[in-house]
Design an enzyme around this catalytic site. Sequence first.
Site, PDB file in Angstrom:
ATOM      1  CG  ASP A  27      -0.452  -0.528   2.771  1.00  0.00           C
ATOM      2  OD1 ASP A  27       0.566  -0.345   2.700  1.00  0.00           O
ATOM      3  OD2 ASP A  27      -1.059   0.437   3.766  1.00  0.00           O
TER       4      ASP A  27
ATOM      5  CG  HIS B 280      20.453   3.478 -21.127  1.00  0.00           C
ATOM      6  ND1 HIS B 280      19.156   3.602 -21.969  1.00  0.00           N
ATOM      7  CD2 HIS B 280      20.477   4.623 -21.001  1.00  0.00           C
ATOM      8  CE1 HIS B 280      18.468   4.912 -22.816  1.00  0.00           C
ATOM      9  NE2 HIS B 280      20.074   4.808 -22.190  1.00  0.00           N
TER      10      HIS B 280
ATOM     11  CG  ASP C 240      23.371  10.448 -18.938  1.00  0.00           C
ATOM     12  OD1 ASP C 240      22.839  11.709 -18.283  1.00  0.00           O
ATOM     13  OD2 ASP C 240      22.984  10.051 -20.013  1.00  0.00           O
TER      14      ASP C 240
ATOM     15  CG  ASP D 105      20.267  14.284 -20.538  1.00  0.00           C
ATOM     16  OD1 ASP D 105      20.979  13.566 -20.043  1.00  0.00           O
ATOM     17  OD2 ASP D 105      19.794  13.761 -21.534  1.00  0.00           O
TER      18      ASP D 105
ATOM     19  CG  HIS E 256      24.544   7.477 -27.345  1.00  0.00           C
ATOM     20  ND1 HIS E 256      25.105   8.034 -27.893  1.00  0.00           N
ATOM     21  CD2 HIS E 256      25.476   6.532 -27.114  1.00  0.00           C
ATOM     22  CE1 HIS E 256      25.661   8.433 -26.779  1.00  0.00           C
ATOM     23  NE2 HIS E 256      25.884   7.691 -26.170  1.00  0.00           N
TER      24      HIS E 256
ATOM     25  CG  HIS F 118      17.771  12.664 -26.223  1.00  0.00           C
ATOM     26  ND1 HIS F 118      16.873  14.042 -25.122  1.00  0.00           N
ATOM     27  CD2 HIS F 118      18.703  12.447 -26.196  1.00  0.00           C
ATOM     28  CE1 HIS F 118      17.809  14.023 -24.058  1.00  0.00           C
ATOM     29  NE2 HIS F 118      18.469  13.457 -24.230  1.00  0.00           N
TER      30      HIS F 118
ATOM     31  CG  HIS G 194      14.864  10.214 -23.574  1.00  0.00           C
ATOM     32  ND1 HIS G 194      15.248   9.135 -24.042  1.00  0.00           N
ATOM     33  CD2 HIS G 194      16.573  11.124 -23.363  1.00  0.00           C
ATOM     34  CE1 HIS G 194      16.371   8.663 -23.398  1.00  0.00           C
ATOM     35  NE2 HIS G 194      17.506  10.102 -22.902  1.00  0.00           N
TER      36      HIS G 194
ATOM     37  CD  GLU H  78      23.160  12.045 -25.358  1.00  0.00           C
ATOM     38  OE1 GLU H  78      22.861  11.001 -24.484  1.00  0.00           O
ATOM     39  OE2 GLU H  78      21.878  12.604 -25.074  1.00  0.00           O
TER      40      GLU H  78
ATOM     41  CE1 TYR I 252      29.972   5.375 -23.315  1.00  0.00           C
ATOM     42  CE2 TYR I 252      28.944   5.152 -25.884  1.00  0.00           C
ATOM     43  CZ  TYR I 252      28.666   5.486 -24.891  1.00  0.00           C
ATOM     44  OH  TYR I 252      28.248   6.812 -24.383  1.00  0.00           O
TER      45      TYR I 252
ATOM     46  NE  ARG J  60      25.914   8.939 -22.210  1.00  0.00           N
ATOM     47  CZ  ARG J  60      25.663   8.278 -21.222  1.00  0.00           C
ATOM     48  NH1 ARG J  60      26.556   7.107 -22.714  1.00  0.00           N
ATOM     49  NH2 ARG J  60      25.746   8.208 -20.280  1.00  0.00           N
TER      50      ARG J  60
ATOM     51  CD  GLU K 219      23.306  14.194 -22.688  1.00  0.00           C
ATOM     52  OE1 GLU K 219      23.766  13.049 -21.361  1.00  0.00           O
ATOM     53  OE2 GLU K 219      21.751  13.840 -22.955  1.00  0.00           O
TER      54      GLU K 219
HETATM   55 MN   LIG Z   1      20.975  12.585 -23.092  1.00  0.00          MN
END
Ligand SMILES: [Mn+2]
Length: 451
Positions: free
Chosen positions: A35, A239, A256, A267, A346, A350, A357, A381, A385, A403, A405
């Site tokens: 609950d 991710h 990130d 972001d 990737h 975006h 996103h 970004e 890798y 990365r 970004e």
């Molecule tokens: Mn992003």
Amino acid sequence: MEETSFISRQDNLLKSIDEGIVIIPGAGLKQKSHDTEFPFRQNSDFKYFTGFNEPDATLVLKKTIEGEVERHLFLQEKNPEMEMWTGIRLGSEKAPEVLPIDSAYPNHEFTRRLPDLFKGHKNLYYNLFNHDLQSKVTKALKSLGGKRKEKYFTPLHWHHLSPLIGMLRLRKDQNEILAMKQAAELSDIGHRAAMALAAPGVNEKEIDQLLSYLFAQENGEGPAYDSIVAGGTNALILHYIANNQNLKDGDLLLIDAGAQVNTYASDVTRTFPVNGVFSPAQKDLYQVVLNSQKVAMGHMKIGATLKEIHTSTCQILLKSLIEADILKGSFEELWEKDAYRAYYPHGTGHWLGLDVHDQSPYLDNQLEELTLDEGMVFTCEPGLYLPVGDASVPSKWQGMGIRIEDDILITQSGPENLTRSIPKEVKEIEEACKEDIKTILSKLSSPSLLS
Ligand SMILES: [Mn+2]
């Protein structure tokens, strides 16, 4: 925020409609366990048109062929007993005074009132993929059928609403840009603090929690999405959100993470050495990614497309992978095969806004790429890798994920990098890593961690 801006957003939506009825439901609570519920997160479209943050509310807009507009809201009714458990509710009596609507009703009247709201309209606009709403709509329409003596139109032409809203949300107004700038400022504090705190032996979750704490400073609402705090090879998982490993000397740390303000996201990704100093191999690879981001930024102008920016980024990364002898063959042949995708799988950017996103289209009605215009915000970004055990990759680079970004606003005078103050050049990062975390926290308006 000024109420007028919500009204003008509603009017902008209604401009694209000749006549009809528009239904935009807010979010409900989602069960977490038995609950208890997850923290409430308002539906972005509903937030955009109302600014209202309670669960289980629905906006209904009506526009006649003559251009007359009605704005209705259904919401949780006042209930002192329930409010003692879950918090104060605005209620239907007060709602029209403080929200951008004409009239408000308790939720339990929705099913009963919907057929009346439908009467006389030919067109219905809502998210066709919302099954819960769809069944209510069908029920209401059925109840209108078969009354032969009464003459009125019913909304039997259904239109998918999301793309119309997506087009409006593409260009941010001043209030939205302000929220996104504030979110960027909090992201700056968070990333600097992470650089200061990171060290061999520190756990990823300590940095994750520090980011959450700092993103909730001032008017921050915490992280806009699950932070990725990925030491060493964890950065190869795009991710990665487990965030529970100890950081190791000699590894890079990819973070990130972005703050949220008034439901608007920032972001941001930065990658830096856990011990504060780039090794020569780390520096070389980092410069490749940083250089590709600078090339990408050179393509950001009114009239350009996100696809063009992505293509130029992929081209420069492919050239670098060939120069580093990781990919072997001619540029043309490798480009034809999308060979870079093994190391850069990737996109380069975006849309960004209420959703990290942001739910706006990438193609126009003619299926052409949308071109960048004033007020649009998106990320840039690029990354690389390089897996462990990939024989094409020199061992000094195996296991590295990098990365970088930033969040870009298109203005009349060119692209504005909203997150430019966050350290990014090698020298800036190494300086930021030397900072004392206590000094950073002591500058906060509520430095309660120190007291
Ligand atoms: Mn992003």
